[in-house]
Design an enzyme around this catalytic site. Structure first.
Site, short mmCIF file in Angstrom:
data_model
loop_
_atom_site.label_atom_id
_atom_site.label_comp_id
_atom_site.label_asym_id
_atom_site.label_seq_id
_atom_site.Cartn_x
_atom_site.Cartn_y
_atom_site.Cartn_z
N LYS A 60 0.82 -1.28 0.06
CA LYS A 60 0.05 0.18 0.00
C LYS A 60 0.78 1.44 0.11
O LYS A 60 1.99 1.10 0.30
CB LYS A 60 -0.99 -0.01 1.27
CG LYS A 60 -2.10 -1.29 1.40
CD LYS A 60 -3.01 -1.30 2.37
CE LYS A 60 -3.96 -2.11 2.27
NZ LYS A 60 -5.15 -2.14 3.09
N TYR A 90 -12.53 -2.54 -4.18
CA TYR A 90 -12.89 -2.62 -2.90
C TYR A 90 -14.51 -2.74 -2.76
O TYR A 90 -15.26 -2.15 -1.79
CB TYR A 90 -12.41 -1.56 -2.17
CG TYR A 90 -11.25 -1.82 -1.66
CD1 TYR A 90 -10.89 -2.97 -0.73
CD2 TYR A 90 -9.94 -1.00 -1.80
CE1 TYR A 90 -9.51 -3.23 -0.15
CE2 TYR A 90 -8.82 -1.43 -1.19
CZ TYR A 90 -8.59 -2.15 -0.41
OH TYR A 90 -7.28 -2.55 0.34
N PHE A 123 -16.03 3.61 6.16
CA PHE A 123 -14.52 3.86 5.58
C PHE A 123 -14.31 3.80 4.12
O PHE A 123 -13.14 4.26 3.81
CB PHE A 123 -13.72 3.18 6.45
CG PHE A 123 -13.71 1.73 6.40
CD1 PHE A 123 -13.29 1.01 5.24
CD2 PHE A 123 -14.44 1.00 7.17
CE1 PHE A 123 -13.45 -0.31 5.17
CE2 PHE A 123 -14.38 -0.42 7.05
CZ PHE A 123 -13.95 -1.03 5.85
N ARG A 144 -1.65 -14.29 4.22
CA ARG A 144 -2.69 -13.84 5.31
C ARG A 144 -1.59 -13.85 6.64
O ARG A 144 -1.75 -13.08 7.49
CB ARG A 144 -3.97 -14.36 5.27
CG ARG A 144 -4.93 -14.17 4.07
CD ARG A 144 -5.50 -12.62 3.90
NE ARG A 144 -6.29 -12.33 4.97
CZ ARG A 144 -7.05 -11.18 5.06
NH1 ARG A 144 -7.13 -10.62 3.97
NH2 ARG A 144 -7.78 -10.91 6.11
N ASN A 169 -2.47 0.10 6.85
CA ASN A 169 -1.85 -1.39 7.26
C ASN A 169 -0.92 -1.87 6.12
O ASN A 169 -0.74 -3.12 6.56
CB ASN A 169 -3.14 -2.17 7.84
CG ASN A 169 -4.05 -2.44 6.54
OD1 ASN A 169 -3.98 -2.22 5.42
ND2 ASN A 169 -5.08 -3.35 6.93
N HIS A 187 -2.19 -5.49 1.25
CA HIS A 187 -3.46 -6.10 1.06
C HIS A 187 -3.07 -7.71 0.49
O HIS A 187 -2.09 -7.81 0.03
CB HIS A 187 -4.14 -5.56 -0.08
CG HIS A 187 -5.33 -6.31 -0.55
ND1 HIS A 187 -6.35 -6.73 0.01
CD2 HIS A 187 -5.35 -7.33 -1.64
CE1 HIS A 187 -7.50 -7.46 -0.62
NE2 HIS A 187 -6.51 -7.71 -1.56
N GLU A 230 -9.41 -10.74 -8.01
CA GLU A 230 -8.64 -9.59 -7.75
C GLU A 230 -7.50 -9.49 -8.85
O GLU A 230 -7.12 -8.59 -9.18
CB GLU A 230 -8.15 -9.41 -6.37
CG GLU A 230 -9.17 -9.34 -5.24
CD GLU A 230 -8.89 -9.38 -3.92
OE1 GLU A 230 -7.81 -9.99 -3.53
OE2 GLU A 230 -9.63 -9.20 -2.91
P1 ADP Z 1 -8.20 -7.16 5.34
O1 ADP Z 1 -7.38 -6.02 4.39
O2 ADP Z 1 -7.57 -7.58 6.50
O3 ADP Z 1 -8.87 -8.15 4.34
P2 ADP Z 1 -10.68 -5.94 5.32
O4 ADP Z 1 -10.97 -6.78 4.06
O5 ADP Z 1 -11.77 -6.25 6.49
O6 ADP Z 1 -9.42 -6.26 5.97
O7 ADP Z 1 -10.64 -4.42 4.97
C1 ADP Z 1 -10.18 -3.92 3.82
C2 ADP Z 1 -9.24 -2.80 4.28
O8 ADP Z 1 -10.04 -1.73 4.57
C3 ADP Z 1 -8.26 -3.04 5.19
O9 ADP Z 1 -7.22 -3.79 5.04
C4 ADP Z 1 -7.96 -1.42 5.82
O10 ADP Z 1 -7.19 -0.80 4.85
C5 ADP Z 1 -9.43 -1.00 5.33
N1 ADP Z 1 -10.11 -0.96 6.66
C6 ADP Z 1 -10.99 -2.01 7.30
N2 ADP Z 1 -11.47 -1.73 8.37
C7 ADP Z 1 -11.42 -0.51 8.57
C8 ADP Z 1 -11.84 0.54 9.54
N3 ADP Z 1 -12.56 0.16 10.75
N4 ADP Z 1 -11.26 2.05 9.38
C9 ADP Z 1 -10.61 2.36 8.36
N5 ADP Z 1 -10.12 1.51 7.52
C10 ADP Z 1 -10.55 0.28 7.55
MG MG Z 2 -10.48 -8.15 3.14
#
Ligand code: ADP
Ligand code: MG
Length: 141
Positions: free
Chosen positions: A11, A51, A59, A87, A114, A117, A128
């Site tokens: 990212k 997404y 968010f 993961r 974070n 992805h 994807e």
């Molecule tokens: P992951 O990336 O671990 O699969 P998710 O699919 O739940 O997680 O969410 C996709 C992305 O959206 C996350 O990696 C993060 O960047 C963002 N995200 C998820 N939850 C939140 C939140 N509560 N606030 C802000 N950003 C979020």
């Molecule tokens: Mg996800």
């Protein structure tokens, strides 16, 4: 165990930290091979498609703003059990809850920013990968 190909993004916050190499090294140390890679700024419409499952979440706008804010490293990663393995290497979504040594613990700044992805299932990986790569751009398929 099955050989799989998963989709990975380094990212914008991690690209800015200049840790593309460190992150790829972690994948390689853990048995994953880069099967495709390109550095790009994701167009907004493509990011929204990527997404789409989060469209209704509060968010969503912030997430798309961040993910299109600068260059990202788009990758296909190939290896045994690659989807789950990736993961595990990434760690929990929230860097504050991610295990020691995981990429999100090492390089994540917040829940949104974070660092990485990774696809969460074979169906997600297939969907994807197709958004960002043609099959001729991927090796080891
Ligand atoms: P992951 O990336 O671990 O699969 P998710 O699919 O739940 O997680 O969410 C996709 C992305 O959206 C996350 O990696 C993060 O960047 C963002 N995200 C998820 N939850 C939140 C939140 N509560 N606030 C802000 N950003 C979020
Ligand atoms: Mg996800």
């Amino acid at each position: 165990m099955a050989m799989e190909t998963t989709f990975s993004i380094i990212k914008p916050n991690a690209v800015k930290k200049n840790v593309i190499g460190a992150i790829i090294e972690k994948f390689e140390e853990n048995g994953l091979k880069v099967a495709a890679a390109k550095l790009a700024v994701i167009p907004r419409a493509q990011c929204e498609e990527f997404y789409a499952e989060h469209k209704e979440r509060p968010f969503f706008g912030e997430l798309v703003d961040f993910m299109t804010s600068g260059p990202v490293m788009l990758m296909a990663l190939h290896g045994e059990n690659a989807i789950t393995r990736n993961r595990e290497i990434m760690g929990a979504t929230n860097p504050a809850e991610a295990a020691e040594g995981t990429l999100r613990k090492l390089y994540g700044d917040s829940m949104g920013e974070n660092a990485v992805h990774g696809s969460d299932s074979p169906a997600s990986a297939e969907r994807e990968l197709k958004i960002f790569f043609t099959s001729s751009e991927m090796v080891n398929k």
